[in-house]
Scaffold this motif. Structure first.
Motif, PDB file in Angstrom:
ATOM      1  N   LEU A 182       2.957  -6.059   8.774  1.00 48.41           N
ATOM      2  CA  LEU A 182       2.895  -4.669   8.332  1.00 48.41           C
ATOM      3  C   LEU A 182       3.713  -4.475   7.076  1.00 48.41           C
ATOM      4  CD1 LEU A 182       3.773  -3.000  11.768  1.00 48.41           C
ATOM      5  CD2 LEU A 182       1.483  -3.570  10.913  1.00 48.41           C
ATOM      6  N   ASN A 183       3.263  -3.574   6.218  1.00 43.97           N
ATOM      7  CA  ASN A 183       4.101  -3.099   5.128  1.00 43.97           C
ATOM      8  C   ASN A 183       4.691  -1.745   5.508  1.00 43.97           C
ATOM      9  OD1 ASN A 183       5.039  -3.028   2.201  1.00 43.97           O
ATOM     10  ND2 ASN A 183       3.963  -1.070   2.406  1.00 43.97           N
ATOM     11  N   GLU A 184       6.011  -1.660   5.546  1.00 48.66           N
ATOM     12  CA  GLU A 184       6.709  -0.387   5.709  1.00 48.66           C
ATOM     13  C   GLU A 184       6.165   0.474   6.839  1.00 48.66           C
ATOM     14  OE1 GLU A 184       7.076   1.639   1.957  1.00 48.66           O
ATOM     15  OE2 GLU A 184       8.069  -0.044   1.001  1.00 48.66           O
ATOM     16  N   TYR A 244      -1.505  -5.413   6.693  1.00 49.88           N
ATOM     17  CA  TYR A 244      -1.687  -3.966   6.811  1.00 49.88           C
ATOM     18  C   TYR A 244      -0.775  -3.212   5.861  1.00 49.88           C
ATOM     19  CZ  TYR A 244      -2.290   0.683   8.701  1.00 49.88           C
ATOM     20  OH  TYR A 244      -2.587   2.015   8.831  1.00 49.88           O
ATOM     21  N   HIS A 245      -1.368  -2.704   4.787  1.00 49.78           N
ATOM     22  CA  HIS A 245      -0.628  -1.855   3.849  1.00 49.78           C
ATOM     23  C   HIS A 245      -1.267  -0.460   3.888  1.00 49.78           C
ATOM     24  CE1 HIS A 245       2.161  -2.103   0.145  1.00 49.78           C
ATOM     25  NE2 HIS A 245       1.858  -0.816   0.277  1.00 49.78           N
ATOM     26  N   TRP A 246      -1.254   0.140   5.101  1.00 46.23           N
ATOM     27  CA  TRP A 246      -1.501   1.568   5.322  1.00 46.23           C
ATOM     28  C   TRP A 246      -2.948   2.017   5.449  1.00 46.23           C
ATOM     29  CZ3 TRP A 246       2.368   4.025   1.275  1.00 46.23           C
ATOM     30  CH2 TRP A 246       3.651   3.484   1.492  1.00 46.23           C
ATOM     31  N   PHE A 255      -2.782   3.206  -8.032  1.00 43.92           N
ATOM     32  CA  PHE A 255      -2.890   4.464  -7.273  1.00 43.92           C
ATOM     33  C   PHE A 255      -1.626   4.659  -6.446  1.00 43.92           C
ATOM     34  CE2 PHE A 255      -4.084   6.582  -3.240  1.00 43.92           C
ATOM     35  CZ  PHE A 255      -4.511   7.792  -3.741  1.00 43.92           C
ATOM     36  N   GLU A 256      -0.751   5.553  -6.880  1.00 41.75           N
ATOM     37  CA  GLU A 256       0.537   5.738  -6.221  1.00 41.75           C
ATOM     38  C   GLU A 256       0.425   6.804  -5.110  1.00 41.75           C
ATOM     39  OE1 GLU A 256       3.256   4.066  -5.901  1.00 41.75           O
ATOM     40  OE2 GLU A 256       4.326   5.649  -4.840  1.00 41.75           O
ATOM     41  N   TRP A 257      -0.453   6.540  -4.143  1.00 43.35           N
ATOM     42  CA  TRP A 257      -0.579   7.343  -2.934  1.00 43.35           C
ATOM     43  C   TRP A 257      -0.705   8.834  -3.234  1.00 43.35           C
ATOM     44  CZ3 TRP A 257      -2.238   3.791   0.071  1.00 43.35           C
ATOM     45  CH2 TRP A 257      -1.701   2.517   0.041  1.00 43.35           C
ATOM     46  N   ALA A 258       0.126   9.664  -2.657  1.00 46.31           N
ATOM     47  CA  ALA A 258      -0.024  11.107  -2.834  1.00 46.31           C
ATOM     48  C   ALA A 258       0.165  11.529  -4.297  1.00 46.31           C
ATOM     49  CB  ALA A 258       0.962  11.853  -1.944  1.00 46.31           C
ATOM     50  N   GLY A 309      10.607  15.895  -0.824  1.00 44.35           N
ATOM     51  CA  GLY A 309       9.976  16.404   0.381  1.00 44.35           C
ATOM     52  C   GLY A 309      10.343  15.648   1.629  1.00 44.35           C
ATOM     53  N   HIS A 310      11.347  14.780   1.530  1.00 44.93           N
ATOM     54  CA  HIS A 310      11.738  14.011   2.707  1.00 44.93           C
ATOM     55  C   HIS A 310      12.924  14.605   3.442  1.00 44.93           C
ATOM     56  CE1 HIS A 310       9.573  10.232   1.140  1.00 44.93           C
ATOM     57  NE2 HIS A 310       8.776  11.229   1.401  1.00 44.93           N
ATOM     58  N   GLY A 311      13.276  15.799   3.093  1.00 46.27           N
ATOM     59  CA  GLY A 311      14.342  16.466   3.823  1.00 46.27           C
ATOM     60  C   GLY A 311      13.909  16.729   5.247  1.00 46.27           C
ATOM     61  N   TYR A 361      -5.565  -0.802  -1.244  1.00 45.01           N
ATOM     62  CA  TYR A 361      -6.119   0.505  -1.608  1.00 45.01           C
ATOM     63  C   TYR A 361      -5.606   0.982  -2.967  1.00 45.01           C
ATOM     64  CZ  TYR A 361      -8.144   5.110  -1.325  1.00 45.01           C
ATOM     65  OH  TYR A 361      -8.903   6.226  -1.606  1.00 45.01           O
ATOM     66  N   GLN A 362      -4.468   0.465  -3.400  1.00 49.59           N
ATOM     67  CA  GLN A 362      -3.891   0.920  -4.662  1.00 49.59           C
ATOM     68  C   GLN A 362      -4.543   0.268  -5.886  1.00 49.59           C
ATOM     69  OE1 GLN A 362       0.343   0.363  -2.966  1.00 49.59           O
ATOM     70  NE2 GLN A 362       0.544   2.103  -4.341  1.00 49.59           N
ATOM     71  N   VAL A 363      -5.181  -0.892  -5.708  1.00 52.64           N
ATOM     72  CA  VAL A 363      -5.728  -1.596  -6.878  1.00 52.64           C
ATOM     73  C   VAL A 363      -7.202  -1.963  -6.794  1.00 52.64           C
ATOM     74  CG1 VAL A 363      -3.475  -2.576  -7.520  1.00 52.64           C
ATOM     75  CG2 VAL A 363      -5.030  -3.937  -6.093  1.00 52.64           C
ATOM     76  N   THR A 399      10.290  -7.962  -1.080  1.00 50.59           N
ATOM     77  CA  THR A 399       8.847  -7.948  -1.346  1.00 50.59           C
ATOM     78  C   THR A 399       8.423  -6.756  -2.202  1.00 50.59           C
ATOM     79  OG1 THR A 399       8.617  -7.146   0.931  1.00 50.59           O
ATOM     80  CG2 THR A 399       7.974  -9.417   0.495  1.00 50.59           C
ATOM     81  N   GLU A 400       9.328  -5.817  -2.442  1.00 47.48           N
ATOM     82  CA  GLU A 400       9.064  -4.750  -3.409  1.00 47.48           C
ATOM     83  C   GLU A 400      10.381  -4.263  -3.987  1.00 47.48           C
ATOM     84  OE1 GLU A 400       6.730  -1.382  -2.115  1.00 47.48           O
ATOM     85  OE2 GLU A 400       5.278  -2.681  -1.117  1.00 47.48           O
ATOM     86  N   ASN A 401      10.369  -4.083  -5.305  1.00 43.91           N
ATOM     87  CA  ASN A 401      11.468  -3.420  -5.999  1.00 43.91           C
ATOM     88  C   ASN A 401      10.955  -3.124  -7.403  1.00 43.91           C
ATOM     89  OD1 ASN A 401      14.300  -4.303  -7.869  1.00 43.91           O
ATOM     90  ND2 ASN A 401      14.362  -2.616  -6.392  1.00 43.91           N
TER      91      ASN A 401
HETATM   92  C1  PNW Z   1       6.215   1.788  -1.172  1.00 45.97           C
HETATM   93  N1  PNW Z   1       9.195   7.156   0.568  1.00 45.97           N
HETATM   94  O1  PNW Z   1       5.919   3.099  -0.830  1.00 45.97           O
HETATM   95  C2  PNW Z   1       4.904   1.097  -0.939  1.00 45.97           C
HETATM   96  O2  PNW Z   1       4.972  -0.080  -0.175  1.00 45.97           O
HETATM   97  C3  PNW Z   1       4.075   0.929  -2.157  1.00 45.97           C
HETATM   98  O3  PNW Z   1       2.731   0.873  -1.787  1.00 45.97           O
HETATM   99  C4  PNW Z   1       4.382   2.049  -3.127  1.00 45.97           C
HETATM  100  O4  PNW Z   1       3.512   2.079  -4.216  1.00 45.97           O
HETATM  101  C5  PNW Z   1       5.816   1.856  -3.585  1.00 45.97           C
HETATM  102  O5  PNW Z   1       6.702   1.819  -2.478  1.00 45.97           O
HETATM  103  C6  PNW Z   1       6.319   2.914  -4.559  1.00 45.97           C
HETATM  104  O6  PNW Z   1       6.325   4.175  -3.959  1.00 45.97           O
HETATM  105  C7  PNW Z   1       6.805   4.057  -0.503  1.00 45.97           C
HETATM  106  O7  PNW Z   1       8.810   8.283   0.200  1.00 45.97           O
HETATM  107  C8  PNW Z   1       6.380   5.348  -0.678  1.00 45.97           C
HETATM  108  O8  PNW Z   1      10.259   6.997   1.216  1.00 45.97           O
HETATM  109  C9  PNW Z   1       7.176   6.378  -0.316  1.00 45.97           C
HETATM  110  C10 PNW Z   1       8.408   6.106   0.235  1.00 45.97           C
HETATM  111  C11 PNW Z   1       8.849   4.805   0.413  1.00 45.97           C
HETATM  112  C12 PNW Z   1       8.040   3.783   0.041  1.00 45.97           C
END
Ligand code: PNW
Length: 478
Positions: free
Chosen positions: A170-172, A126-128, A430-433, A321-323, A25-27, A376-378
């Protein structure tokens, strides 16, 4: 000044996998083409107020139409592997029943292109992006969704098992469960603590059933894995109260997934902490055996550590916002504050601390001796824009990657069996929110023209991939 050992070039072992990651969904874009139906992220991003600037993944990086050019770009960067995800509603629009051949054909064509270029495809199921129809039927809080995922895993496994050897379910799942159904900052945007905990269990079940389904359809050489985003939790002090806050976050960030997946159990303290929210009757007899499948490796996504304390007056909530506040992504954690450690941060506001990564890798190695690991992500978000000459210089990203690769190397020297590293992300996306406001790519994307411009970090990373050497000085590869 760095010590001699700190400034020395570090060598990674031959065969170490060097890659980069993206997610569908991001690309991809092409949100309504070739039979694709809306996922929860289409619905969410098209709901006013959910994403910054109302950004959506309708077009994103247009990767669906540009995948050939993008694979050519990967080739020029010398990537050994590419991690991507499959859009469930592109290949199985209702989340049930037969596949759409055009959808599968896209992933066949993409993986063929990768294999022709000598790049190993690493597939995330599955990436969300849950098909909206399945959310309408209850989503992850409903047990049925786990069975639908297993069918989908078998369908994709059958279609691509002849060309993809590395699979993750699954991813995360933490983000799916707790940001999707707890804090509501991710799709589907629900804020129901019990639903979030039930989603976590059903994601675990989906993983276990998915691994079993993959094992029945894939050749035996195929690897089945899962990508987690474990929290590197640090108590702010060694007071009893802060240690207990760290224990509660560890339960809800890490052990709720690694308990069942790696050990076939849920810990009693997790059940006790959440007892007022759910009685966990969603966990049926036999579920833990189904979830506890042998894995070929565990995949870790890591960006920043979590510094926590028990709440007392004067504490601040975390700026992301993760408090543990109003709509908390930590149901049952009680009053916990998240702190920003002093020091440098990325454009996400996330503090930069590579020791969180080495601690996690060594922690998993102690927990499951001999467990193969991948990162797998950094990566880092930076405010990258082309300069007058069209170059995009991102020394902060190079420094971030350098520091984290040095931490991976250190963990390996201390016994962690790390097999590979995937940079997030190949492309700005597309960085989600946050929509398109945050740039994680090693390659800059000008969304108006879809022009790709490799940043200086891309050239730096290409040299690391080519040589397997991490230079002593972050500024200089090779
Ligand atoms: C991961 N958090 O997302 C995702 O796997 C990627 O799709 C995303 O683009 C990337 O990290 C960068 O954000 C996260 O808020 C998004 O804790 C939010 C959180 C953790 C991971």
């Amino acid at each position: 000044a760095p010590s001699t050992t700190e400034s020395a070039t570090r060598r990674f072992p031959p065969g170490f996998v060097w890659g980069a990651s993206t997610a569908a969904y991001q690309v991809e874009g092409a949100a309504r083409e070739d039979g694709r139906t809306p996922s929860i992220w289409d619905t969410f991003s098209h709901t006013p107020g959910r994403t910054l600037n109302g950004d959506t993944g309708d077009v994103a990086c247009d990767h669906y139409h540009r995948y050939r050019d993008d694979v050519a770009l990967m080739s020029r960067l010398g990537l050994g592997a590419y991690r991507f995800s499959v859009s469930w509603s592109r290949v199985q629009p209702t989340g049930r029943g037969p596949a759409v051949q055009q959808g599968l054909d896209f992933y066949r064509a993409l993986t063929d292109e990768l294999l022709d270029a000598g790049i190993t495809p690493v597939l995330t199921l599955y990436h969300w992006d849950l098909p909206q129809e399945l959310e309408d039927a209850g989503g992850w809080p409903a047990r049925e969704t786990a069975y639908r995922f297993a069918d989908y895993a078998a369908l994709v496994g059958e279609a691509l098992g002849d060309r993809v050897e590395m699979w993750t379910t699954l991813n995360e799942p933490w983000c799916s469960a707790f940001l999707g159904y707890g804090s509501g900052v991710h799709a589907p945007g629900r804020t129901d603590p019990a639903a979030a905990l039930h989603a976590a269990h059903h994601l675990n079940l989906a993983h276990g059933l998915g691994v079993s389904a993959l094992r029945t359809v894939l050749p035996s050489r195929a690897q089945a894995m899962v990508s987690l985003n474990p929290a590197a939790v640090r108590p702010r002090s060694d007071s009893e109260a802060d240690l207990d806050a760290a224990r509660r976050i560890d339960a809800l960030a890490n052990r709720v997934f690694t308990g069942p997946m790696l050990h076939g159990r849920y810990d009693e303290d997790l059940f006790a902490d959440t007892a007022r929210i759910t009685d966990w009757s969603c966990v049926r007899d036999g579920d833990l055996e189904l979830i506890h499948q042998p894995l070929d490796a565990l995949c870790v996504n890591y960006y920043t550590p979590s510094l926590v304390s028990a709440v007392d007056s004067g504490d601040v909530e975390r700026s992301d916002g993760h408090g543990a506040s109003a709509h908390s992504p930590w149901p049952g954690a009680g009053r916990v504050a998240f702190h920003q450690p002093p020091g440098a941060r990325t454009d996400m506001g996330w503090s930069i601390d590579p020791t969180g990564l080495s601690d996690l890798l060594l922690g998993f190695t102690r927990e499951v001796p001999g467990l193969p690991l991948y990162i797998t992500e950094n990566g880092a978000a930076c405010a990258d824009e082309p300069d007058a000459t069209g170059r995009v210089d991102d020394p902060e990203r190079i420094a971030y990657l350098h520091g984290h690769l040095a931490a991976v190397h250190r963990a390996m020297a201390e016994g962690a069996d790390v097999r590979g590293y995937f940079l997030w992300s190949l492309l700005d996306n597309f960085e989600w929110a946050y929509g398109y406001t945050k740039r994680f790519g090693a390659v800059h994307v000008d969304y108006a023209t879809q022009r790709r411009t490799p940043k200086s970090s891309a050239a730096w990373y290409a040299e690391v991939c080519r040589t397997g050497l991490l230079p002593g000085d972050p500024g200089a590869a090779g």
